[in-house]
Write an enzyme that holds these catalytic residues in place. Structure first.
Site, PDB file in Angstrom:
ATOM      1  N   ARG A 194       0.903  -1.147   0.016  1.00 27.48           N
ATOM      2  CA  ARG A 194      -0.152   0.117  -0.059  1.00 27.48           C
ATOM      3  C   ARG A 194       0.897   1.205   0.020  1.00 27.48           C
ATOM      4  NH1 ARG A 194      -3.723  -2.202  -1.211  1.00 27.48           N
ATOM      5  NH2 ARG A 194      -5.976  -2.101  -0.530  1.00 27.48           N
ATOM      6  N   GLU A 243      -1.949   8.230  -4.306  1.00 22.70           N
ATOM      7  CA  GLU A 243      -2.273   7.684  -5.809  1.00 22.70           C
ATOM      8  C   GLU A 243      -3.723   8.084  -6.538  1.00 22.70           C
ATOM      9  OE1 GLU A 243      -1.557   3.317  -5.069  1.00 22.70           O
ATOM     10  OE2 GLU A 243      -3.466   2.932  -5.297  1.00 22.70           O
ATOM     11  N   HIS A 256      -0.855   0.275  -9.541  1.00 20.82           N
ATOM     12  CA  HIS A 256      -1.704  -0.516  -8.681  1.00 20.82           C
ATOM     13  C   HIS A 256      -2.458  -2.087  -9.244  1.00 20.82           C
ATOM     14  CE1 HIS A 256      -3.566  -0.365  -4.481  1.00 20.82           C
ATOM     15  NE2 HIS A 256      -3.610  -1.745  -4.705  1.00 20.82           N
TER      16      HIS A 256
HETATM   17  C1  GLV Z   1      -5.515  -4.314  -3.491  1.00 20.81           C
HETATM   18  O1  GLV Z   1      -4.501  -3.451  -3.521  1.00 20.81           O
HETATM   19  C2  GLV Z   1      -6.274  -5.085  -2.666  1.00 20.81           C
HETATM   20  O2  GLV Z   1      -5.888  -4.678  -1.374  1.00 20.81           O
HETATM   21  O3  GLV Z   1      -6.798  -6.279  -2.998  1.00 20.81           O
END
Ligand code: GLV
Ligand code: GLV
Length: 331
Positions: free
Chosen positions: A238, A267, A285
């Site tokens: 994250r 982001e 991501h």
């Molecule tokens: C993606 O970032 C998730 O947390 O599944």
């Protein structure tokens, strides 16, 4: 009358279909995240929501949506949801653990290999017409095989990353809030280390912790200073776990060799400083983003929502304490 639910972003048709058997579904087909006020308006008459990490579910919103009983996130991470506020107001929250571990671990390796072997930098040069022929010292990278991998956060995803390191004959050290059982350590081929020691020893550091106030800037200027100047940092966890400003400074000043980043603070508005650096692999991501995995995540979230609103316990309930207060809300 069927309960009303909102699907906040575009999902797979299959998920809409199964939801449609139980609920009156409103789906955001534009796939543009709802701004907070619009999200609150959309949720005002809904009993449940299928949400994503781009939806902020906080106390202000929950207080405006008194019919809401369940928020089912299509993600394993749930830092977009204020769990304490959900529990206080009797709103069940769920996530999608497990189904994305292998895809996310695979992608972590894509970042590790791309950063170590300068894959995206070399490709960009080739596409720009800069390749004038083979040279012995062109795009010299670093070996991944036999290097030391440091895994910060040894949950399901961290362990899947560790298992893959075996094929590269690596030494694996890990750090975790709690030390794993010897049997799991052995299965992963990983040895426990304190965070500082891990940062000092690893050639590649990869992060697999959830984001929370405790992990905010877990990797900041001080921690980066402990890393070898030849080391690489990988983050497919994250944004916010890394202090992006401190990371940029370390990369610019050559105090760190490179990075592979799939997530960023603020982001999608990543710091433009990253774009100017050649020694960083940047992706938007997408670590869990395979056809099969994203479909499983959407269906898992839908199943959680169905369970939550048909008086069953959702399989991936994050806040069981919501159940006591939940009964105070009617469908
Ligand atoms: C993606 O970032 C998730 O947390 O599944
Ligand atoms: C490289 O292409 C080699 O033949 O070593």
């Amino acid at each position: 009358m069927k309960p009303k639910v909102l699907v906040t972003r575009e999902v797979f048709d299959e998920a809409l279909e199964i939801l449609g058997r139980h609920f009156e579904v409103t789906a955001n087909q534009s796939d543009r995240p709802f701004p907070p006020d619009e999200l609150a308006r959309q949720l005002a008459d809904k009993a449940g929501a299928l949400t994503t990490l781009t939806d902020r579910i906080d106390a202000t919103l929950l207080e405006r949506c008194s019919r809401l009983k369940a928020v089912c996130n299509i993600a394993v991470g749930f830092n977009n949801i204020d769990l304490a506020a959900c529990s206080a107001l009797g709103v069940m929250a769920t996530n999608t653990p497990g189904v994305l571990d292998d895809s996310t671990a695979d992608f972590t390796w894509a970042l590790i290999l791309a950063a170590a072997r300068r894959v995206t930098e070399a490709e960009a040069a080739l596409r720009a017409g800069e390749w004038k022929g083979w040279k012995l010292k062109q795009f010299l990278g670093q070996d991944v095989h036999h290097a030391t991998l440091g895994i910060v956060g040894m949950g399901r995803i961290g362990q899947a990353v560790a298992r893959r390191a075996r094929g590269f004959d690596m030494k694996v050290v890990y750090h975790n809030t709690r030390r794993l059982d010897a049997g799991i350590e052995q299965a992963c081929g990983a040895a426990y280390a304190g965070l500082d020691e891990l940062l000092e020893r690893a050639d590649i550091v990869t992060l697999h912790v959830p984001y929370s106030p405790t992990t905010h800037h877990l990797i900041g200027a001080k921690q980066l200073a402990r890393m070898k100047p030849t080391a690489l940092l990988v983050n497919a966890a994250r944004g916010g776990v890394v202090d992006d400003g401190a990371l940029l400074a370390a990369l610019r000043e050559g105090r760190l060799a490179g990075a592979g980043l799939d997530v960023f603070e603020n982001e999608p508005a990543l710091d433009p400083g990253f774009l100017a650096l050649k020694n960083v692999v940047l992706t938007p991501h997408i670590a869990s983003s395979t056809e099969a995995t994203r479909r499983k995540m959407a269906l898992m979230a839908a199943e959680n929502l169905i369970a939550a609103l048909t008086a069953q316990r959702p399989p991936n309930l994050l806040n069981p304490d919501a159940l006591a207060t939940a009964s105070k809300r009617s469908l």
